[in-house]
Write an enzyme that holds these catalytic residues in place. Structure first.
Site, PDB file in Angstrom:
ATOM      1  CE  LYS A  32      -2.441   1.822   3.633  1.00 12.76           C
ATOM      2  NZ  LYS A  32      -2.525   3.308   3.662  1.00 12.76           N
ATOM      3  CG  ASP A  59      -4.965   4.775   1.504  1.00 10.98           C
ATOM      4  OD1 ASP A  59      -6.120   5.143   1.193  1.00 10.98           O
ATOM      5  OD2 ASP A  59      -4.592   4.630   2.683  1.00 10.98           O
ATOM      6  CE  LYS A  61      -7.662   7.196   4.058  1.00 11.58           C
ATOM      7  NZ  LYS A  61      -6.306   6.619   3.959  1.00 11.58           N
ATOM      8  CG  ASP A  64     -12.153  17.950  -6.444  1.00 13.97           C
ATOM      9  OD1 ASP A  64     -13.117  18.701  -6.751  1.00 13.97           O
ATOM     10  OD2 ASP A  64     -10.987  18.355  -6.359  1.00 13.97           O
ATOM     11  CB  THR A 115     -10.427   5.912  12.731  1.00  9.77           C
ATOM     12  OG1 THR A 115      -9.249   5.977  11.949  1.00  9.77           O
ATOM     13  CG2 THR A 115     -11.247   4.724  12.326  1.00  9.77           C
ATOM     14  NE  ARG A 205       2.451   2.648  12.942  1.00  5.20           N
ATOM     15  CZ  ARG A 205       1.663   3.448  13.630  1.00  5.20           C
ATOM     16  NH1 ARG A 205       2.186   4.434  14.331  1.00  5.20           N
ATOM     17  NH2 ARG A 205       0.367   3.270  13.616  1.00  5.20           N
TER      18      ARG A 205
END
Ligand code: C5P
Length: 224
Positions: A32, A59, A61, A64, A115, A205
């Protein structure tokens, strides 16, 4: 089907992304790349990482007006990412145009409520009610608009899967049992997420910061 594990290479640095990608490539399902990487390295950087031979999850996101999002997706046609994200809050027409503009093999997946936003944050932008209800509303809209699926937390995926049987559910923020939580607060294990209906898992991570990223990826894969 390949591994459900997608490794989040959350870095603007092309060299680091390539180095980690090369180390984990034999034991994960995809890589990703996010906005920070794309801003720093553009399509050429994405192509280099894709050269490692794994599917790419882009990714970005996107959010518009429908024409702009559709044109942006047309412009990245040649990258043919396996997964691409947009914001469901862009509305139905934007989602329809995004899906229509995407390459046939690309899963277009919608972000519902970030989130990082709590109920107070939502109220301050005019969205009243619980975040959970807003997630459900936007997930239903994404399904109606023809998206492939949504991004959802480990807590939400079982309910999302119950409402949308054939949806593609991307679950980030999973942590191996006994692992370091980092800044993720609501976490479930990779196995629990898959059992609850996750189509793919986004893991950063716990793999990228491990002393041996390949061993970390293999250990997680063994639990699935
Ligand atoms: O390092 P870690 O495993 O926490 O990385 C998770 C990845 O998933 C990051 O790329 C992060 O931006 C993304 N993500 C998340 N939580 C969400 C949505 C996306 O952690 N709700």
């Amino acid at each position: 089907m390949g591994s459900k594990i997608y490794v989040a290479l959350d870095t603007p640095d092309l060299g680091s992304a390539l180095a980690i990608g090369a180390r984990v490539r034999n034991h994960v399902g995809g890589l990703k790349l996010g906005l920070e990487f794309f801003v720093a390295n553009g399509a050429a950087g994405v192509r280099e990482v894709a050269g490692l031979g794994l599917p790419i999850f882009l990714d970005l996101k996107l959010h518009d007006i429908p024409n702009t999002v559709g044109s942006a997706i047309q412009a990245l046609h040649q990258l043919a990412p396996a997964v691409l994200t947009i914001h469901t809050a862009g509305g139905r027409a934007m989602m329809e145009d995004a899906k229509a503009a995407a390459p046939p093999g690309t899963k277009v997946v919608g972000v519902t409520v970030l989130t990082s936003l709590d109920q107070g944050d939502l109220a301050s932008i005019g969205v009243n009610g619980a975040p959970h209800d807003q997630v459900a509303r936007l997930a239903d809209l994404a399904a109606e608009a023809g998206l492939d699926g949504i991004v959802c937390s480990g807590e939400e995926v079982a309910a999302a899967h119950a409402r949308w049987k054939h949806g593609f559910f991307v679950v980030p923020g999973v942590r191996p049992a006994g692992g370091d939580m980092g800044d993720q607060k609501r976490v479930i294990t990779p196995r629990a997420a898959v059992d609850a209906g996750a189509s793919i898992l986004v893991i950063g991570r716990p793999i990228t910061r491990a002393v041996d990223p390949d061993a970390a990826a293999r250990a997680i894969a063994a639990t699935l």
